[in-house]
Design a protein around this motif. Structure first.
Motif, PDB file in Angstrom:
ATOM      1  N   ARG A  83       0.846  -1.186   0.000  1.00 45.36           N
ATOM      2  CA  ARG A  83       0.000   0.000   0.000  1.00 45.36           C
ATOM      3  C   ARG A  83       0.883   1.239   0.000  1.00 45.36           C
ATOM      4  O   ARG A  83       2.089   1.152   0.158  1.00 45.36           O
ATOM      5  CB  ARG A  83      -0.923  -0.016   1.218  1.00 45.36           C
ATOM      6  CG  ARG A  83      -1.815  -1.241   1.240  1.00 45.36           C
ATOM      7  CD  ARG A  83      -2.733  -1.271   2.446  1.00 45.36           C
ATOM      8  NE  ARG A  83      -3.532  -2.481   2.423  1.00 45.36           N
ATOM      9  CZ  ARG A  83      -4.627  -2.641   1.706  1.00 45.36           C
ATOM     10  NH1 ARG A  83      -5.075  -1.652   0.972  1.00 45.36           N
ATOM     11  NH2 ARG A  83      -5.293  -3.779   1.724  1.00 45.36           N
ATOM     12  N   GLU A  84       0.259   2.398  -0.160  1.00 40.96           N
ATOM     13  CA  GLU A  84       1.034   3.627  -0.234  1.00 40.96           C
ATOM     14  C   GLU A  84       1.635   4.008   1.111  1.00 40.96           C
ATOM     15  O   GLU A  84       2.636   4.703   1.165  1.00 40.96           O
ATOM     16  CB  GLU A  84       0.153   4.768  -0.748  1.00 40.96           C
ATOM     17  CG  GLU A  84      -0.267   4.586  -2.197  1.00 40.96           C
ATOM     18  CD  GLU A  84      -1.092   5.749  -2.699  1.00 40.96           C
ATOM     19  OE1 GLU A  84      -1.282   6.718  -1.936  1.00 40.96           O
ATOM     20  OE2 GLU A  84      -1.545   5.684  -3.848  1.00 40.96           O
ATOM     21  N   SER A  85       1.007   3.577   2.194  1.00 37.75           N
ATOM     22  CA  SER A  85       1.473   3.948   3.527  1.00 37.75           C
ATOM     23  C   SER A  85       2.171   2.777   4.211  1.00 37.75           C
ATOM     24  O   SER A  85       1.764   1.622   4.070  1.00 37.75           O
ATOM     25  CB  SER A  85       0.281   4.400   4.384  1.00 37.75           C
ATOM     26  OG  SER A  85       0.685   4.620   5.723  1.00 37.75           O
ATOM     27  N   ALA A  86       3.204   3.102   4.994  1.00 37.42           N
ATOM     28  CA  ALA A  86       3.892   2.082   5.788  1.00 37.42           C
ATOM     29  C   ALA A  86       3.151   1.791   7.086  1.00 37.42           C
ATOM     30  O   ALA A  86       3.483   0.836   7.789  1.00 37.42           O
ATOM     31  CB  ALA A  86       5.316   2.551   6.107  1.00 37.42           C
ATOM     32  N   LEU A  87       2.140   2.599   7.408  1.00 39.98           N
ATOM     33  CA  LEU A  87       1.472   2.466   8.704  1.00 39.98           C
ATOM     34  C   LEU A  87       0.853   1.093   8.943  1.00 39.98           C
ATOM     35  O   LEU A  87       1.021   0.544  10.040  1.00 39.98           O
ATOM     36  CB  LEU A  87       0.427   3.569   8.880  1.00 39.98           C
ATOM     37  CG  LEU A  87      -0.263   3.605  10.247  1.00 39.98           C
ATOM     38  CD1 LEU A  87       0.755   3.791  11.370  1.00 39.98           C
ATOM     39  CD2 LEU A  87      -1.309   4.717  10.284  1.00 39.98           C
ATOM     40  N   PRO A  88       0.135   0.495   7.990  1.00 38.15           N
ATOM     41  CA  PRO A  88      -0.423  -0.837   8.274  1.00 38.15           C
ATOM     42  C   PRO A  88       0.639  -1.852   8.685  1.00 38.15           C
ATOM     43  O   PRO A  88       0.433  -2.630   9.622  1.00 38.15           O
ATOM     44  CB  PRO A  88      -1.103  -1.226   6.954  1.00 38.15           C
ATOM     45  CG  PRO A  88      -1.491   0.081   6.349  1.00 38.15           C
ATOM     46  CD  PRO A  88      -0.345   1.007   6.691  1.00 38.15           C
ATOM     47  N   TRP A  89       1.788  -1.852   8.006  1.00 40.58           N
ATOM     48  CA  TRP A  89       2.855  -2.791   8.366  1.00 40.58           C
ATOM     49  C   TRP A  89       3.388  -2.481   9.760  1.00 40.58           C
ATOM     50  O   TRP A  89       3.611  -3.390  10.563  1.00 40.58           O
ATOM     51  CB  TRP A  89       3.983  -2.723   7.338  1.00 40.58           C
ATOM     52  CG  TRP A  89       5.035  -3.770   7.546  1.00 40.58           C
ATOM     53  CD1 TRP A  89       5.014  -5.058   7.093  1.00 40.58           C
ATOM     54  CD2 TRP A  89       6.262  -3.621   8.276  1.00 40.58           C
ATOM     55  NE1 TRP A  89       6.158  -5.720   7.497  1.00 40.58           N
ATOM     56  CE2 TRP A  89       6.939  -4.866   8.224  1.00 40.58           C
ATOM     57  CE3 TRP A  89       6.855  -2.564   8.966  1.00 40.58           C
ATOM     58  CZ2 TRP A  89       8.173  -5.074   8.832  1.00 40.58           C
ATOM     59  CZ3 TRP A  89       8.086  -2.774   9.578  1.00 40.58           C
ATOM     60  CH2 TRP A  89       8.730  -4.018   9.504  1.00 40.58           C
ATOM     61  N   LEU A  90       3.569  -1.196  10.069  1.00 40.85           N
ATOM     62  CA  LEU A  90       4.074  -0.811  11.386  1.00 40.85           C
ATOM     63  C   LEU A  90       3.076  -1.180  12.486  1.00 40.85           C
ATOM     64  O   LEU A  90       3.467  -1.620  13.571  1.00 40.85           O
ATOM     65  CB  LEU A  90       4.367   0.692  11.418  1.00 40.85           C
ATOM     66  CG  LEU A  90       5.573   1.135  10.587  1.00 40.85           C
ATOM     67  CD1 LEU A  90       5.597   2.656  10.453  1.00 40.85           C
ATOM     68  CD2 LEU A  90       6.876   0.627  11.196  1.00 40.85           C
ATOM     69  N   LEU A  91       1.778  -1.023  12.215  1.00 38.11           N
ATOM     70  CA  LEU A  91       0.770  -1.407  13.207  1.00 38.11           C
ATOM     71  C   LEU A  91       0.750  -2.918  13.413  1.00 38.11           C
ATOM     72  O   LEU A  91       0.509  -3.395  14.527  1.00 38.11           O
ATOM     73  CB  LEU A  91      -0.615  -0.907  12.788  1.00 38.11           C
ATOM     74  CG  LEU A  91      -0.825   0.607  12.825  1.00 38.11           C
ATOM     75  CD1 LEU A  91      -2.228   0.960  12.355  1.00 38.11           C
ATOM     76  CD2 LEU A  91      -0.565   1.173  14.210  1.00 38.11           C
ATOM     77  N   ALA A  92       1.004  -3.666  12.347  1.00 44.35           N
ATOM     78  CA  ALA A  92       1.081  -5.124  12.489  1.00 44.35           C
ATOM     79  C   ALA A  92       2.250  -5.500  13.393  1.00 44.35           C
ATOM     80  O   ALA A  92       2.123  -6.360  14.276  1.00 44.35           O
ATOM     81  CB  ALA A  92       1.234  -5.781  11.118  1.00 44.35           C
ATOM     82  N   VAL A  93       3.395  -4.846  13.192  1.00 43.85           N
ATOM     83  CA  VAL A  93       4.559  -5.104  14.043  1.00 43.85           C
ATOM     84  C   VAL A  93       4.240  -4.713  15.481  1.00 43.85           C
ATOM     85  O   VAL A  93       4.531  -5.457  16.428  1.00 43.85           O
ATOM     86  CB  VAL A  93       5.796  -4.332  13.535  1.00 43.85           C
ATOM     87  CG1 VAL A  93       6.953  -4.460  14.515  1.00 43.85           C
ATOM     88  CG2 VAL A  93       6.219  -4.851  12.162  1.00 43.85           C
ATOM     89  N   ALA A  94       3.619  -3.541  15.664  1.00 48.06           N
ATOM     90  CA  ALA A  94       3.284  -3.069  17.013  1.00 48.06           C
ATOM     91  C   ALA A  94       2.324  -4.028  17.710  1.00 48.06           C
ATOM     92  O   ALA A  94       2.472  -4.318  18.906  1.00 48.06           O
ATOM     93  CB  ALA A  94       2.677  -1.669  16.944  1.00 48.06           C
ATOM     94  N   THR A  95       1.341  -4.527  16.978  1.00 52.26           N
ATOM     95  CA  THR A  95       0.384  -5.475  17.558  1.00 52.26           C
ATOM     96  C   THR A  95       1.100  -6.728  18.036  1.00 52.26           C
ATOM     97  O   THR A  95       0.827  -7.244  19.128  1.00 52.26           O
ATOM     98  CB  THR A  95      -0.702  -5.837  16.523  1.00 52.26           C
ATOM     99  OG1 THR A  95      -1.413  -4.643  16.161  1.00 52.26           O
ATOM    100  CG2 THR A  95      -1.687  -6.850  17.093  1.00 52.26           C
ATOM    101  N   ASN A  96       2.046  -7.215  17.243  1.00 50.92           N
ATOM    102  CA  ASN A  96       2.806  -8.405  17.641  1.00 50.92           C
ATOM    103  C   ASN A  96       3.707  -8.127  18.840  1.00 50.92           C
ATOM    104  O   ASN A  96       3.877  -8.985  19.712  1.00 50.92           O
ATOM    105  CB  ASN A  96       3.634  -8.924  16.461  1.00 50.92           C
ATOM    106  CG  ASN A  96       2.769  -9.611  15.425  1.00 50.92           C
ATOM    107  OD1 ASN A  96       1.729 -10.182  15.745  1.00 50.92           O
ATOM    108  ND2 ASN A  96       3.182  -9.536  14.175  1.00 50.92           N
ATOM    109  N   VAL A  97       4.279  -6.928  18.888  1.00 52.89           N
ATOM    110  CA  VAL A  97       5.116  -6.558  20.037  1.00 52.89           C
ATOM    111  C   VAL A  97       4.285  -6.575  21.317  1.00 52.89           C
ATOM    112  O   VAL A  97       4.704  -7.113  22.345  1.00 52.89           O
ATOM    113  CB  VAL A  97       5.754  -5.166  19.817  1.00 52.89           C
ATOM    114  CG1 VAL A  97       6.347  -4.628  21.118  1.00 52.89           C
ATOM    115  CG2 VAL A  97       6.835  -5.238  18.745  1.00 52.89           C
TER     116      VAL A  97
END
Length: 200
Positions: A71-85
């Motif tokens: 997607r155009e934004s990196a936010l979904p990937w970063l939120l996925a990482v944050a959720t796993n953290v």
């Protein structure tokens, strides 16, 4: 982001190539959203700060293996990482990631009583809601946090959670229905999006 700023895809590619500057721009652009997402999952500002740091440190360490942005934004990937953290941290209670040491500078300390009281009140209110949210199945909790509290679209939430968009919509709908029964019709869930950090 102005029209002159590089988009997330360009920054993502540069960061994957080892550019601290590009990674720093991504941090500045998305840190507040990731921080607020972590707070809504934990009801703790301190834990949210730890999880924010852990999310971006993990992203930096894995930059060589970063997937191409879908997607155009990196936010979904970063939120996925944050959720796993957050998930990993909650599996090992009492162990908090301490990633960046802070050296306090000697300076006059202003009276922060009002600010501290507001933060404590935010945490108290969020803990009350999270007690109710904790009664939901985990998949509904995560969809609720992403779509209603973090304002992520159903499509992006589907990318974060690795499921179909229709499944996200169903989970959010079920979560709202259950929470209305648990909290009563007088309590609103959506306005808790106001429990965010205004400026970082």
């Amino acid at each position: 982001m102005t029209t002159e700023d590089p988009d997330d895809r360009a920054l993502w590619s540069q960061a994957a190539g080892g550019s601290p500057y590009a990674f720093g721009v991504l941090f500045d652009r998305h840190a507040k959203a990731v921080y607020n997402h972590c707070f809504r999952l934990t009801a703790s500002w301190a834990a949210a700060e730890d999880h924010l740091q852990a999310t971006f440190l993990m992203a930096w360490r894995k930059r060589d293996n970063m997937p191409a942005l879908e997607r155009e934004s990196a936010l979904p990937w970063l939120l996925a990482v944050a959720t796993n953290v957050v998930r990993n941290d909650q599996r090992s209670l009492g162990r908090r990631l301490r990633l960046f040491a802070r050296v306090a500078e000697e300076r006059p300390v202003p009276d922060h009583a009002d600010h501290v009281a507001e933060r404590i009140d935010d945490q108290r209110r969020m803990k009350e809601v999270l007690k109710a949210v904790a009664r939901l199945p985990r998949n509904e909790r995560e969809a609720l946090a992403l779509c209603l509290w973090s304002g992520v679209s159903y499509a992006d939430a589907a990318a974060v959670l690795g499921i179909a968009e229709g499944s996200v919509r169903a989970r959010v709908s079920k979560a709202r229905s259950r929470l209305h029964r648990i909290l009563g019709e007088q309590r609103e869930v959506v306005p808790l999006a106001a429990l965010t950090v205004e400026d970082r």
